[in-house]
Design an enzyme around this catalytic site. Structure first.
Site, PDB file in Angstrom:
ATOM      1  N   LYS A  66       3.742   0.757  -2.818  1.00 50.91           N
ATOM      2  CA  LYS A  66       3.937   1.222  -1.853  1.00 50.91           C
ATOM      3  C   LYS A  66       4.498   0.803  -0.681  1.00 50.91           C
ATOM      4  O   LYS A  66       4.174   0.477   0.020  1.00 50.91           O
ATOM      5  CB  LYS A  66       3.715   3.029  -2.147  1.00 50.91           C
ATOM      6  CG  LYS A  66       2.643   3.279  -0.932  1.00 50.91           C
ATOM      7  CD  LYS A  66       3.024   4.681  -0.870  1.00 50.91           C
ATOM      8  CE  LYS A  66       1.324   5.542  -0.035  1.00 50.91           C
ATOM      9  NZ  LYS A  66       1.657   5.067   0.667  1.00 50.91           N
ATOM     10  N   ASP A  68      -3.408   6.107  -0.499  1.00 50.78           N
ATOM     11  CA  ASP A  68      -4.000   5.052   0.118  1.00 50.78           C
ATOM     12  C   ASP A  68      -5.256   4.989   0.837  1.00 50.78           C
ATOM     13  O   ASP A  68      -5.794   4.806   2.201  1.00 50.78           O
ATOM     14  CB  ASP A  68      -3.044   5.368   1.490  1.00 50.78           C
ATOM     15  CG  ASP A  68      -1.560   5.466   1.687  1.00 50.78           C
ATOM     16  OD1 ASP A  68      -1.026   5.214   0.315  1.00 50.78           O
ATOM     17  OD2 ASP A  68      -0.462   5.223   1.831  1.00 50.78           O
ATOM     18  N   CYS A 107       1.148   9.847   4.521  1.00 50.78           N
ATOM     19  CA  CYS A 107       1.345   9.424   3.746  1.00 50.78           C
ATOM     20  C   CYS A 107       1.524  11.050   2.755  1.00 50.78           C
ATOM     21  O   CYS A 107       2.031  10.785   1.704  1.00 50.78           O
ATOM     22  CB  CYS A 107       1.007   8.116   2.818  1.00 50.78           C
ATOM     23  SG  CYS A 107       1.153   6.557   4.233  1.00 50.78           S
TER      24      CYS A 107
HETATM   25  N1  TIU Z   1      -0.861   5.757   4.668  1.00 53.08           N
HETATM   26  C1  TIU Z   1      -0.924   6.118   5.513  1.00 53.08           C
HETATM   27  O1  TIU Z   1      -0.678   7.911   5.767  1.00 53.08           O
HETATM   28  N2  TIU Z   1       0.050   5.590   6.150  1.00 53.08           N
HETATM   29  C2  TIU Z   1      -0.507   5.186   7.147  1.00 53.08           C
HETATM   30  O2  TIU Z   1       0.407   4.858   8.392  1.00 53.08           O
HETATM   31  N3  TIU Z   1      -1.151   6.482   8.590  1.00 53.08           N
HETATM   32  C3  TIU Z   1      -0.788   6.753   9.519  1.00 53.08           C
HETATM   33  O3  TIU Z   1      -1.268   7.882   9.703  1.00 53.08           O
HETATM   34  N4  TIU Z   1      -0.628   5.670  10.857  1.00 53.08           N
END
Ligand code: TIU
Length: 221
Positions: free
Chosen positions: A131, A26, A164
């Site tokens: 995802k 991400d 994530c």
């Molecule tokens: N990629 C990921 O970690 N999504 C999140 O929403 N992370 C947060 O820390 N909010």
């Protein structure tokens, strides 16, 4: 089979590069840049941008060894049909998933905010996984792809460490993968959560997996 060895915690991690993939989680504008999903949740996104050079160096390190590279993005369909209401409606964010923001609709695939940050996009031959959840195995083809490629070991990088990245690492651990988190190629909006995540991953004799700084990979035998 060529086996390399990284001085990691809680003990050395041995891997065959031909059976090892990097999973880069991400690294997209919605988490790293102002005006995206991360900021609408109330977070200061400034910390996350600092790891981009290390993630880039890690990508190049893996590419130079011919390793499989997987990039994930957390993003939803434009009609939100893959976004549970529980995810969209929880809390009181300034903008919700699907609302229009300065980088397009928040966390929607195809919008500017859902794209990779500059310099960290996949190159030819690399795998991109979109995802809908925090874990990259949930509702994606990741497990099938890794199995078809004969992958047994996974390196992890990306954001955020305790959301994530940790969720995906735990999914992978339960599926039998040997997992190592690259400590300075991951970041959280909360430094204390990053520290705690690294500790809990490698506690109890690597209950979830190993951790090591990128320098330890560069020094790998
Ligand atoms: N990629 C990921 O970690 N999504 C999140 O929403 N992370 C947060 O820390 N909010």
């Amino acid at each position: 089979m060529t086996v390399s060895r990284i001085e990691a915690a809680p003990f050395a991690w041995e891997f065959d590069p031909s059976r090892t993939a990097l999973v880069c989680i991400d690294m997209q504008r919605d988490f790293v840049e102002p005006g995206g999903f991360g900021e609408t949740l109330g977070n200061n996104v400034a910390l996350l941008g600092a790891i981009v050079p290390t993630v880039h160096a890690l990508l190049e390190w893996c590419r130079a060894r011919g390793m499989l590279v997987v990039h994930t993005r957390e993003a939803h369909r434009a009609d939100l049909s893959d976004c549970p209401p529980a995810k969209r409606l929880r809390g009181n964010p300034r903008l919700r998933i699907g609302d229009a923001g300065p980088m397009g609709r928040i966390l929607i695939d195809g919008e500017a905010g859902a794209a990779f940050v500059p310099g960290l996009a996949p190159v030819a031959g690399e795998i991109e996984i979109v995802k809908p959840g925090k874990g990259a195995f949930y509702a994606t083809a990741l497990g099938d792809i890794l199995r078809l490629k004969g992958i047994t070991h996974l390196l992890f990088a990306g954001v955020t460490t305790e959301v994530c990245v940790q969720t995906t690492m735990r999914e992978a651990n339960d599926r039998g993968y040997e997992c190592l988190l690259v400590e300075d190629a991951t970041e959280s909006y909360f430094p204390e959560f990053k520290r705690a995540t690294i500790e809990m991953i490698r506690a109890q004799g690597a209950i979830v997996g190993w951790t090591a700084p990128f320098a330890a990979l560069c020094a790998a035998a």
